[in-house]
Design a protein around this motif. Structure first.
Motif, PDB file in Angstrom:
ATOM      1  N   ALA A   1       3.468   9.922   2.512  1.00 15.70           N
ATOM      2  CA  ALA A   1       2.823   8.543   1.946  1.00 15.70           C
ATOM      3  C   ALA A   1       2.408   7.826   3.207  1.00 15.70           C
ATOM      4  N   VAL A   2       3.381   7.622   4.222  1.00 18.54           N
ATOM      5  CA  VAL A   2       3.342   6.895   5.310  1.00 18.54           C
ATOM      6  C   VAL A   2       1.983   7.337   6.148  1.00 18.54           C
ATOM      7  N   ARG A   3       1.781   8.665   6.369  1.00 19.72           N
ATOM      8  CA  ARG A   3       0.792   9.383   6.943  1.00 19.72           C
ATOM      9  C   ARG A   3      -0.477   8.930   6.273  1.00 19.72           C
ATOM     10  N   SER A   4      -0.555   8.985   5.075  1.00 14.95           N
ATOM     11  CA  SER A   4      -1.827   9.040   4.243  1.00 14.95           C
ATOM     12  C   SER A   4      -2.360   7.587   4.663  1.00 14.95           C
TER      13      SER A   4
ATOM     14  N   GLU B   1       0.882  -1.224   0.041  1.00  9.89           N
ATOM     15  CA  GLU B   1      -0.154  -0.183  -0.030  1.00  9.89           C
ATOM     16  C   GLU B   1       1.004   1.260  -0.132  1.00  9.89           C
ATOM     17  N   LEU B   2       2.141   1.055   0.800  1.00  8.86           N
ATOM     18  CA  LEU B   2       2.966   2.329   0.934  1.00  8.86           C
ATOM     19  C   LEU B   2       3.348   2.529  -0.539  1.00  8.86           C
ATOM     20  N   GLU B   3       3.764   1.594  -1.174  1.00  3.53           N
ATOM     21  CA  GLU B   3       4.413   1.657  -2.547  1.00  3.53           C
ATOM     22  C   GLU B   3       3.393   2.623  -3.379  1.00  3.53           C
TER      23      GLU B   3
ATOM     24  N   PHE C   1      10.551   2.987  -4.590  1.00  6.87           N
ATOM     25  CA  PHE C   1      11.644   2.373  -3.763  1.00  6.87           C
ATOM     26  C   PHE C   1      11.312   1.021  -4.196  1.00  6.87           C
ATOM     27  N   VAL C   2      12.067   0.042  -3.550  1.00  4.48           N
ATOM     28  CA  VAL C   2      11.776  -1.396  -3.646  1.00  4.48           C
ATOM     29  C   VAL C   2      11.150  -2.001  -2.496  1.00  4.48           C
ATOM     30  N   LYS C   3       9.971  -2.717  -2.468  1.00  2.00           N
ATOM     31  CA  LYS C   3       9.374  -3.331  -1.311  1.00  2.00           C
ATOM     32  C   LYS C   3      10.437  -4.294  -0.680  1.00  2.00           C
ATOM     33  N   GLY C   4      10.449  -4.546   0.730  1.00  6.21           N
ATOM     34  CA  GLY C   4      11.302  -5.425   1.509  1.00  6.21           C
ATOM     35  C   GLY C   4      11.001  -6.935   0.893  1.00  6.21           C
ATOM     36  N   THR C   5       9.688  -7.184   0.728  1.00  6.21           N
ATOM     37  CA  THR C   5       9.272  -8.215   0.249  1.00  6.21           C
ATOM     38  C   THR C   5       9.933  -9.003  -1.041  1.00  6.21           C
ATOM     39  N   ASP C   6      10.297  -8.089  -1.875  1.00  5.85           N
ATOM     40  CA  ASP C   6      10.729  -8.573  -3.074  1.00  5.85           C
ATOM     41  C   ASP C   6      12.202  -9.257  -2.543  1.00  5.85           C
TER      42      ASP C   6
END
Ligand SMILES: Cc1ncc(COP(=O)(O)O)c(C=O)c1O
Length: 363
Positions: free
Chosen positions: A355-358, A306-308, A318-323
């Motif tokens: 974006a995090v706050r949103s 969601e943050l992405e 950025f690249v998601k840690g899950t990748d």
């Protein structure tokens, strides 16, 4: 509003020595037109192979120069990893390594990456229970994606485990010379008496990625077998590029290029730390002592997918840690600070924080 990218592990143009490369290309064609334009051999451009061998204090026969270290990785996996073979990787690890190993049908076992490197006792435990890997892929310095460095003690322990349980350590080390703080640690290659280490590095992070020159160093017998794979794959790698890198190295440009990259990246790392502390105090990270990347953990409630999306809407990527993981890490991300200047970092982290706050989740 231009997009600010923390996604790619590549240097920005302003820290590439374009003039030095132009001059090195001229020297390559002037000094060795025959060697630069010929097919050459699968071991790579011979003078560069010799220069690399000198840097590592090994025989030239232990070196194979490739089209980027990605090609070196691919050859090594082709030689050593078949379907169902056990392979140790760090958790998280470089996403392309995971893709390649999956493509070969490897039985991938991830072991936790701690701030001083892979959890060697977790690995020792698995080995004690009968786990028999063929290969352990380790990124020892300023790891991609986490930015962490493997401690001297863990380097020694891994060598012991590899000897005792008969597996190869693949020391994947493209960031080694981008250290801007602390003392360099000896490579596992340099401490290997048992022929258990195959080492790879690259000029992508010091000269430029587009040159596509990387290399392998290892036991002569392994290099010989990979040479056969290389011949059958492409006859020989790109001689023009390797001849240019050879001139770049031998004319003393390499040291200057590394200094430029290190100075810029230290300032970028500092800007990133300052911006995160100011804008996202809930973020957890360890400031890297070198390299291109920082790993950031956000509060558990943040979903990085969601943050992405929220970040992309604000033109920051950025690249998601899950990748970089097989499971978990839904609240983590990798920030590459190599391609953005301090002002862009400041603005990018401000947008990321918005974006995090949103997402409206509690810190
Ligand atoms: C750990 C690691 N290995 C290999 C590579 C590939 O490097 P090259 O450009 O030399 O193919 C990278 C590039 O990001 C990397 O981070």
């Amino acid at each position: 509003m231009a997009t600010i990218s923390f996604a790619r592990g590549a240097p920005s143009l302003d820290i590439v020595d374009v003039e030095g490369l132009r001059e090195s290309a001229r020297l390559a064609f002037d000094n060795d037109p025959a060697g630069t334009t010929a097919y050459g051999t699968s071991v790579g451009y011979v003078p560069l192979r010799e220069w690399i061998a000198e840097q590592h204090g090994v025989a030239a026969e232990q070196v194979l120069v490739t089209n980027g270290s990605m090609q070196a990785d691919a050859f090594l996996f082709e030689l050593m990893v078949g379907a169902g073979d056990g392979v140790v990787v760090e958790s998280p690890t470089y996403d392309r390594t995971l893709l390649n190993l999956r493509g070969r049908g490897a039985d991938i076992h991830m072991f936790d990456l701690e701030r001083d490197g892979i959890d060697v006792e977790q690995l020792a435990g698995a080995l004690g229970q009968g786990f028999r890997p063929k290969l352990a892929h380790i990124i020892p310095n300023f790891q991609n994606p986490a930015g962490y460095t493997l401690s001297a003690a863990k380097r020694g322990r891994l060598l012991e485990l590899a000897t005792e349980h008969d597996f190869t350590i693949f020391e994947d080390d493209p960031y080694v010379s981008i250290r801007f703080e602390g003392e360099p640690l000896p490579t596992m290659l340099s401490q290997d008496d048992a022929g258990k280490v195959v080492y790879a590095s690259s000029f992508s992070k010091t000269v430029c990625p587009g040159i596509r020159v990387g290399y392998l160093v290892g036991p002569q017998a392994v290099i010989k077998q990979i040479q056969t794979l290389a011949t059958n794959t492409y006859i020989s790698p790109n001689m023009v590029a390797q001849s240019i890198v050879n001139q770049f190295a031998r004319s003393g440009r390499m040291d200057g290029a590394i200094e430029t990259v290190k100075t810029a990246l230290r300032a970028r790392r500092d800007a990133l730390v300052a911006a995160l502390e100011r804008e996202l105090p809930e973020a957890r990270f360890q400031a890297p002592q070198g390299g291109y990347f920082m790993w950031v953990e956000l509060p558990e409630a943040v979903d990085v997918a969601e943050l992405e999306r929220a970040a992309a809407a604000r033109e920051v990527i950025f690249v998601k840690g899950t990748d970089f993981l097989l499971e978990g890490g839904a609240n983590t991300l990798r920030l590459a600070y190599s391609g953005v200047n301090p002002e862009q970092i400041d603005e990018g982290i401000t947008r990321l924080a918005e974006a995090v706050r949103s997402l409206g989740v509690a810190a």
